[in-house]
Every structure is written in structure tokens, then in C-alpha cells.
Design a protein around this motif. Structure first.
Motif, PDB file in Angstrom:
ATOM      1  N   LEU A 106       4.705   5.293  25.545  1.00 31.83           N
ATOM      2  CA  LEU A 106       4.519   6.537  26.285  1.00 31.83           C
ATOM      3  C   LEU A 106       5.761   7.391  26.076  1.00 31.83           C
ATOM      4  CD1 LEU A 106       2.741   8.096  28.350  1.00 31.83           C
ATOM      5  CD2 LEU A 106       4.054   6.966  30.160  1.00 31.83           C
ATOM      6  N   ILE A 107       5.562   8.663  25.753  1.00 32.75           N
ATOM      7  CA  ILE A 107       6.693   9.548  25.489  1.00 32.75           C
ATOM      8  C   ILE A 107       6.349  10.945  26.000  1.00 32.75           C
ATOM      9  CG2 ILE A 107       5.956  10.312  23.196  1.00 32.75           C
ATOM     10  CD1 ILE A 107       9.561   9.276  24.045  1.00 32.75           C
ATOM     11  N   SER A 108       7.328  11.655  26.512  1.00 34.63           N
ATOM     12  CA  SER A 108       7.097  13.032  26.950  1.00 34.63           C
ATOM     13  C   SER A 108       7.460  13.995  25.837  1.00 34.63           C
ATOM     14  CB  SER A 108       7.925  13.348  28.201  1.00 34.63           C
ATOM     15  OG  SER A 108       9.275  13.564  27.859  1.00 34.63           O
ATOM     16  N   GLY A 109       6.884  15.186  25.883  1.00 31.46           N
ATOM     17  CA  GLY A 109       7.207  16.194  24.898  1.00 31.46           C
ATOM     18  C   GLY A 109       8.681  16.542  24.902  1.00 31.46           C
ATOM     19  N   GLY A 110       9.308  16.491  26.079  1.00 31.07           N
ATOM     20  CA  GLY A 110      10.719  16.782  26.170  1.00 31.07           C
ATOM     21  C   GLY A 110      11.594  15.742  25.511  1.00 31.07           C
ATOM     22  N   ASP A 111      11.113  14.523  25.427  1.00 23.95           N
ATOM     23  CA  ASP A 111      11.882  13.429  24.836  1.00 23.95           C
ATOM     24  C   ASP A 111      11.596  13.229  23.350  1.00 23.95           C
ATOM     25  OD1 ASP A 111      12.723  12.862  27.420  1.00 23.95           O
ATOM     26  OD2 ASP A 111      11.104  11.457  27.769  1.00 23.95           O
ATOM     27  N   LEU A 112      10.498  13.784  22.890  1.00 25.37           N
ATOM     28  CA  LEU A 112       9.987  13.451  21.563  1.00 25.37           C
ATOM     29  C   LEU A 112      10.963  13.707  20.412  1.00 25.37           C
ATOM     30  CD1 LEU A 112       7.456  12.421  20.023  1.00 25.37           C
ATOM     31  CD2 LEU A 112       6.781  14.807  19.787  1.00 25.37           C
ATOM     32  N   LEU A 134      -0.928  21.428  24.134  1.00 22.09           N
ATOM     33  CA  LEU A 134      -0.636  20.020  24.389  1.00 22.09           C
ATOM     34  C   LEU A 134      -0.167  19.330  23.113  1.00 22.09           C
ATOM     35  CD1 LEU A 134      -3.599  18.986  26.738  1.00 22.09           C
ATOM     36  CD2 LEU A 134      -1.392  20.031  27.312  1.00 22.09           C
ATOM     37  N   VAL A 135      -0.857  19.585  22.016  1.00 24.88           N
ATOM     38  CA  VAL A 135      -0.470  18.978  20.740  1.00 24.88           C
ATOM     39  C   VAL A 135       0.833  19.592  20.251  1.00 24.88           C
ATOM     40  CG1 VAL A 135      -1.138  18.612  18.344  1.00 24.88           C
ATOM     41  CG2 VAL A 135      -2.847  18.409  20.153  1.00 24.88           C
ATOM     42  N   ASP A 136       1.003  20.901  20.446  1.00 25.16           N
ATOM     43  CA  ASP A 136       2.244  21.552  20.038  1.00 25.16           C
ATOM     44  C   ASP A 136       3.450  20.920  20.726  1.00 25.16           C
ATOM     45  OD1 ASP A 136       0.869  23.295  18.415  1.00 25.16           O
ATOM     46  OD2 ASP A 136       0.809  24.909  19.907  1.00 25.16           O
ATOM     47  N   SER A 137       3.293  20.574  22.002  1.00 29.41           N
ATOM     48  CA  SER A 137       4.421  20.031  22.749  1.00 29.41           C
ATOM     49  C   SER A 137       4.762  18.610  22.332  1.00 29.41           C
ATOM     50  CB  SER A 137       4.122  20.062  24.255  1.00 29.41           C
ATOM     51  OG  SER A 137       3.086  19.159  24.582  1.00 29.41           O
ATOM     52  N   ALA A 146       2.638  12.171  18.633  1.00 31.29           N
ATOM     53  CA  ALA A 146       2.024  11.490  19.767  1.00 31.29           C
ATOM     54  C   ALA A 146       0.733  12.218  20.099  1.00 31.29           C
ATOM     55  CB  ALA A 146       2.961  11.473  20.971  1.00 31.29           C
ATOM     56  N   VAL A 147      -0.198  11.501  20.718  1.00 34.92           N
ATOM     57  CA  VAL A 147      -1.487  12.074  21.108  1.00 34.92           C
ATOM     58  C   VAL A 147      -1.439  12.377  22.602  1.00 34.92           C
ATOM     59  CG1 VAL A 147      -3.988  11.729  21.174  1.00 34.92           C
ATOM     60  CG2 VAL A 147      -2.626  10.703  19.337  1.00 34.92           C
ATOM     61  N   PRO A 148      -1.836  13.581  23.029  1.00 36.34           N
ATOM     62  CA  PRO A 148      -1.794  13.923  24.450  1.00 36.34           C
ATOM     63  C   PRO A 148      -2.525  12.900  25.317  1.00 36.34           C
ATOM     64  CG  PRO A 148      -2.259  15.874  23.144  1.00 36.34           C
ATOM     65  CD  PRO A 148      -2.318  14.703  22.201  1.00 36.34           C
ATOM     66  N   PHE A 149      -1.861  12.509  26.406  1.00 36.30           N
ATOM     67  CA  PHE A 149      -2.378  11.459  27.288  1.00 36.30           C
ATOM     68  C   PHE A 149      -2.564  11.947  28.720  1.00 36.30           C
ATOM     69  CE2 PHE A 149      -1.015   7.773  30.067  1.00 36.30           C
ATOM     70  CZ  PHE A 149      -2.227   7.111  30.039  1.00 36.30           C
ATOM     71  N   VAL A 304       4.183  17.207  29.203  1.00 37.88           N
ATOM     72  CA  VAL A 304       3.047  16.605  28.518  1.00 37.88           C
ATOM     73  C   VAL A 304       3.472  15.226  28.027  1.00 37.88           C
ATOM     74  CG1 VAL A 304       1.359  16.817  26.660  1.00 37.88           C
ATOM     75  CG2 VAL A 304       2.223  18.876  27.804  1.00 37.88           C
ATOM     76  N   ASN A 305       2.797  14.207  28.501  1.00 40.54           N
ATOM     77  CA  ASN A 305       3.075  12.846  28.065  1.00 40.54           C
ATOM     78  C   ASN A 305       2.047  12.430  27.028  1.00 40.54           C
ATOM     79  OD1 ASN A 305       5.146  12.743  29.908  1.00 40.54           O
ATOM     80  ND2 ASN A 305       3.955  11.695  31.466  1.00 40.54           N
ATOM     81  N   GLY A 306       2.519  11.791  25.963  1.00 37.50           N
ATOM     82  CA  GLY A 306       1.626  11.353  24.904  1.00 37.50           C
ATOM     83  C   GLY A 306       1.828   9.896  24.555  1.00 37.50           C
ATOM     84  N   LEU A 307       0.935   9.377  23.750  1.00 39.97           N
ATOM     85  CA  LEU A 307       1.023   7.998  23.272  1.00 39.97           C
ATOM     86  C   LEU A 307       1.412   8.027  21.801  1.00 39.97           C
ATOM     87  CD1 LEU A 307      -2.087   6.343  24.950  1.00 39.97           C
ATOM     88  CD2 LEU A 307       0.242   6.584  25.826  1.00 39.97           C
TER      89      LEU A 307
END
Length: 424
Positions: A106-112, A134-137, A146-149, A304-307
């Protein structure tokens, strides 16, 4: 959370969790409704995968529930849960460096940006989700990692009883008030003195408010800091003015105090920094009537958190199926974002209705609107260096403990950040 070190952690790359790859690995972006189990059998994917995530107990409970449902649909794939309750990013870095990275993270857009090199690139269709942003972030240099979660936007909670007591019309449930309207309301709601004084708002937070004044932290290409722009300076000046005019608690008044507890006890009328993780806490409040409305001025930002899929995954095919299920299966999204654990807003339009109905009578639609329209967190790769420069905001201006004019300090900090951004 309002200290600038944590601000940089949350906004520029490393977000605190007080919370967001394709060689042969691409994510099918068409929402699945039940054909996934057959896909598992047909692909031959099986075995164990590991999944790392952070979150509070309610969030962890939702994750465990969706994992259990996934394993029933995919009996050949077992998911080992790795719930990291503290220092998530540090521990993730340690595992990646040591060659023991989880298959899915799990990762946030801010951390990516600081982790993208450890993730497999994903091929994701933005139209599969509630907003293309969401994908942009969850992308770096135009590539999705990452894929939006789940989405965690910011809205404003209000004490309805205090509005009625002061004969103030309630804000619109769908349209953000202007900052002038917010200021007027906050001044009227700030009443009393001493230990029983009621404040119009909790101390305001620049990473939210800068958008309310029409600003952003970076240019569209993220190559230049805009902290010295007129919009950013106006946001900083308003934060200082709100403190000086007693609209929000002073540094001495707020010291050692939990501002959400003050809102719950009726000492704060409007709580601007309100994320979905607070909903379970407010659901059991008996002492006053509350609701939520859009963030004033169209401000706030959405996490936005993604996988993400590890580049070193030993079972990438199974991991891809797991990512697809959690991000694109309607029922999985309803488990994550459609029950009283209130993990956040689902990324699928078909599941947002379940989120809105969690607490009948409360305007959870405000979260859904914010998840579609709000500006995503802005991030950069050179986190520590930018963070060191950002400390000057708190140290030198009345936003924190300093006395220098915001108009003087903001452009100086922006120039130093721009020098960092020019480095390769």
C-alpha cells in the motif's frame, strides 16, 4: 501533525500515517464482477503472496475482511497480511533494501516518488475509476506505479448546534463557501473567553488552505516551487491573521491539546482538516449535532492510496490478480469503503453509493465530491532536502514560532526549493 516536519512527510513524499508496476505485469483496468475466480484457475496463479499496509484498527479490520473474501474466491492464492502499525515507510524501505519486500504494498501518491524505483510499472486505464486524477497521482514521469485503491479527501465538519445558537445559516452541503464567507462565519462563531472559549476553527493548515486561495505548491510540471506566489502568500497571511484575531486557538492555547477532542467537546465550531478516518469517532457523539460540508474555498487535498507490485515479487501473477480484485471488484471496494470502518472513498463509481449510506442523515456526499474534484497531494523525490528548507516556515514566521513576514520568507524558501529541484 501540524508541525512542518510532518507536513513535508505528508505532502512532499513521506506522508505520516496518523494514508498511496508493467513488464509482464500489467493491471487489467476493467472492473471485474465475478469472472476473476475463473481467471485465477486459467492463469495457473497460485501460492502465497505478502501484502503490507498501514492503518488504524478499523482500517486493518477492513483489509483483513477483504483478504478473507479474496481467498474464498481464489482458493489457490494465500495472502500473508503484514500490518505495519508504526514507521511504515521506514520499515518498507528496510525490507526493500534487504531483499524482503512484500509482493504488494500500500502506498500513497504523496509517498510514491521515493519508492517508484522499487515498483513494477502498471498499465492502468484512468476511465475505470471515479476520476482520471487518481491514476495521475500514482504516476511518476507519466508512468503509473500503483493502481488506485482508496481515496482520503479532506472536508469540513461543523457543529450544527453552534451555528443555530449564533443564528448563522448553514453552509451548502455541495458547494464550497468562499474564504470570505468562512472568515465571516468563523468570527461570529468565536465566542467567550478563557477555558470555555469557543473558536471558529481549529488552527488552519497550509497544505490544505493554499488551494483555497487558488494556489498550488508546484507548477504543473512539478519543476518549480510556487510557494512564493501571491496565492500562497495570501494563504499564509490568513493563517497568521486567524491566530492573531482569536478565530483559532493560539500556540499557547493549543499546546498539548487534541483539536479533535476540542471539536467533540464543543469548543471548535468548524473543523477543516477532516478526513474519513474521523467518521467512526463522530458516529457515536451524543452531545451535539454535526454534519460535514465541502472544504472552504475549494481547498484541501486528497490522499490517493494505491496498490503497488514489487519488482522483486516471486509470485507476480498472483499478486496482479490480488491487486486487480481489491481495486476493481465492486464488492471488494464496498468492503473497504462502504462500511462503518470508513477506510475512505471507493475508487469505483459503482461503490461510492455504499460509502454515502454508511451514516444516514450525514452528508457523506461531500467526501465523494471532494474525491472527484479535490487537488491530489503534490510530491517530490528529494524529500529530506525540501523538508529541511520548509522548516523555515514554522521557525521564522508567525505560522509557527517566528516573527518574520510571510511575504519575506515564502519567496526565500521557494528559491531554495527551486535550487534543489534543478539538481539531477
Amino acid at each position: 501533525m501540524k508541525k512542518w516536519l510532518l507536513f513535508v512527510v505528508s505532502l512532499f513524499v513521506v506522508i505520516g500515517m496518523t494514508a498511496c508496476s508493467g513488464n509482464s505485469g500489467t493491471a487489467d483496468s476493467t472492473p471485474s464482477e465475478g469472472g476473476a475466480a475463473g481467471e485465477s484457475a486459467g492463469s495457473g496463479a497460485k501460492g502465497k503472496i505478502t501484502f503490507a499496509y498501514w492503518g488504524a484498527q478499523t482500517e486493518a479490520d477492513a483489509i483483513k475482511q477483504v483478504i478473507a473474501v479474496f481467498e474464498k474466491s481464489y482458493p489457490d492464492i494465500k495472502v500473508e497480511s503484514q500490518w505495519i502499525q508504526q514507521d511504515y515507510l521506514t520499515k518498507l524501505q528496510t525490507m526493500i533494501a534487504g531483499g524482503t519486500a512484500p509482493d504488494v504494498m500500500l502506498i500513497s501518491g504523496g509517498d510514491l516518488p521515493g519508492f517508484a524505483s522499487a515498483f513494477d510499472e502498471q498499465q492502468v486505464d484512468p476511465s475505470a475509476f471515479s476520476s482520471p486524477s487518481l491514476v495521475d497521482s500514482l504516476s511518476v514521469d507519466g508512468k503509473a506505479y500503483a493502481v488506485p485503491f482508496i481515496i482520503k479527501p479532506k472536508v469540513m465538519a461543523i457543529n450544527l448546534d453552534l451555528f443555530k445558537k449564533n443564528n448563522i445559516p448553514l453552509p451548502s452541503p455541495t458547494e464550497p463557501m468562499t474564504m470570505d464567507q468562512f472568515d465571516e462565519m468563523a468570527k461570529k462563531l468565536a465566542t467567550g473567553e478563557g477555558s470555555t472559549k469557543v473558536f471558529g476553527s481549529e488552527p488552519l493548515y497550509l497544505p490544505n488552505l493554499i488551494y483555497s486561495f487558488g494556489g498550488t505548491f508546484y507548477s504543473d510540471d512539478h519543476a518549480q516551487s510556487l510557494l512564493g506566489s501571491p496565492e500562497a502568500i495570501k494563504a499564509g497571511e490568513y493563517i497568521v491573521a486567524a491566530k492573531q484575531e482569536g478565530i483559532v486557538p493560539s500556540d499557547n492555547e493549543k499546546q498539548g491539546q487534541n483539536m479533535m477532542n476540542w471539536f467533540l467537546s464543543g469548543r471548535i465550531a468548524m473543523y477543516t482538516d477532516f478526513g474519513p478516518w474521523y467518521i467512526p469517532q463522530l458516529a457515536d457523539v451524543k452531545g451535539f449535532d454535526w454534519d460535514i460540508v465541502p472544504f472552504p474555498g475549494g481547498g484541501g487535498s486528497k490522499e490517493v492510496n494505491g496498490l503497488a507490485l514489487s519488482k522483486d515479487s516471486k509470485n507476480a501473477e498472483a499478486a496482479k490478480i490480488f491487486i486487480r480484485h481489491l481495486t476493481q471488484d465492486e464488492e471488494a471496494q464496498k468492503i473497504i469503503g462502504g462500511n462503518k470502518s470508513a477506510y475512505g472513498v471507493p475508487v469505483l463509481v459503482s461503490a461510492t453509493g455504499a460509502f454515502e449510506k454508511i451514516y444516514p442523515g450525514k452528508n457523506l456526499k461531500a467526501f465523494v465530491l471532494a474525491s472527484e474534484k479535490q487537488h491530489p497531494q503534490e510530491a517530490q523525490k528529494r524529500t529530506n532536502e525540501i523538508g529541511n528548507e520548509m522548516k523555515a516556515i514554522d521557525d521564522q514566521t508567525p505560522i509557527g514560532i517566528g516573527s518574520k513576514d510571510v511575504k519575506e520568507v515564502f519567496p526565500q524558501v521557494a528559491e531554495k526549493i527551486n535550487n534543489i529541484l534543478k539538481q539531477k
